[in-house]
Design a protein around this motif. Structure first.
Motif: not given
Length: 304
Positions: A104, A108-109, A111-112, A115-116, A124, A293, A297
């Motif tokens: 993560y 992932v983190f 670009w959260l 994404f939001h 999520l 999702f 990503f």
């Protein structure tokens, strides 16, 4: 269960008090409309209308039945409206699991927030499960950063390749001073490995079978494993407890190499085709939240 078309036919006849007018409103023939009502009466074992040559009217039972049918059709319309309004909508809760928090942190983190901003109605939920994942007991939407074994165990899952990475071998200078620097896998006999308890077997070092080969053929070298842990392998390697397999692209590995806390070992034998996947359930129609999702990503792979 009653067919919606039959209930609609009944309400139209009750409204117009005429099979002909009801048929015109529905684009059917009076005979077809009459047949639907007759079949409904047969199933109910009760007459819905009193018929005469001049007019028809609801029976007492028909009046009571009409009130209930109207409520059912109102709910049906509300359901149809809800489905139409959310068609293609990116919303709902998306449950994601990985076997490492580092996955993560690196993929992932960062670009959260973006994404939001793109999908504000998707909630999520991220979890880390460091033991073996059983999809029957762990019904997540996304299984992130899981290697190929999950696909072998559960062929019903769909998967997308995230990236191919080089799996290196590293050790601290203190460890190599004590145990020596091997020049080939044959010289690993007296070495130790820091491994993962859920690997099978759990005391192996992964190497490429032939040095500098274009053919990527994985080989397992079984070693003594004084430390088996689900996380922090590189930290224990820095402490001099053994050799460690780790992806070359991992941020912590890069940092330890840069400051000399870890050194590369057996570079000619590094396995270069360690492939990372994202797994998700196979369904007839893909859920919009899952597709959002995955597409988002996967578009960030170039930054990893």
């Amino acid at each position: 269960m009653f067919k919606t078309e039959t209930l609609i036919a009944f309400t139209l006849v009750a409204k117009h008090r005429s099979f002909t007018l009801a048929a015109n409103a529905q684009g059917q023939t009076p005979m077809a409309m009459s047949k639907q009502v007759s079949q409904l009466e047969k199933r109910l074992a009760e007459p819905l209308f009193e018929r005469s040559t001049r007019k028809i009217r609801l029976t007492q039972f028909g009046q009571e039945f009409l009130l209930r049918v109207q409520k059912i059709l109102e709910q049906h319309d509300a359901m149809a409206h809800w489905l139409e309004s959310r068609q293609g909508e990116f919303s709902g809760t998306l449950n994601v699991v990985s076997q490492s928090s580092q996955t993560y942190d690196e993929t992932v983190f960062p670009w959260l927030a973006e994404f939001h901003h793109c999908y504000p109605n998707i909630e999520l939920v991220f979890e880390v499960q460091e033991s073996v994942i059983d999809i029957d007991k762990n019904p997540y939407d996304i299984y992130w950063g899981i290697d190929e074994y999950l696909g072998i165990q559960h062929p019903s899952l769909k998967r997308r390749s995230l990236w191919k990475a080089q799996l290196g071998i590293f050790a601290s200078p203190e460890y190599l001073t004590k145990f020596g620097t091997p020049n080939s896998p044959d010289e690993l006999k007296n070495h130790k490995v820091i491994s993962h308890p859920h690997s099978d077997p759990s005391n192996i070092l992964i190497v490429n079978k032939v040095a500098n080969s274009q053919q990527h053929e994985m080989e397992f070298v079984v070693l003594d494993a004084p430390m088996k842990t689900v996380s922090g392998q590189s930290k224990f390697a820095v402490s001099g407890l053994g050799l460690v397999n780790a992806l070359v692209d991992n941020n912590d590995i890069k940092a330890y190499l840069a400051n000399g806390q870890l050194l590369p070992v057996l570079e000619k034998y590094w396995y270069s085709s360690a492939e990372i996947y994202i797994y998700y359930h196979q369904v007839k129609l893909e859920q919009p939240k899952v597709r959002a999702f995955i597409d988002f990503f996967l578009s960030k792979r170039k930054y990893w």
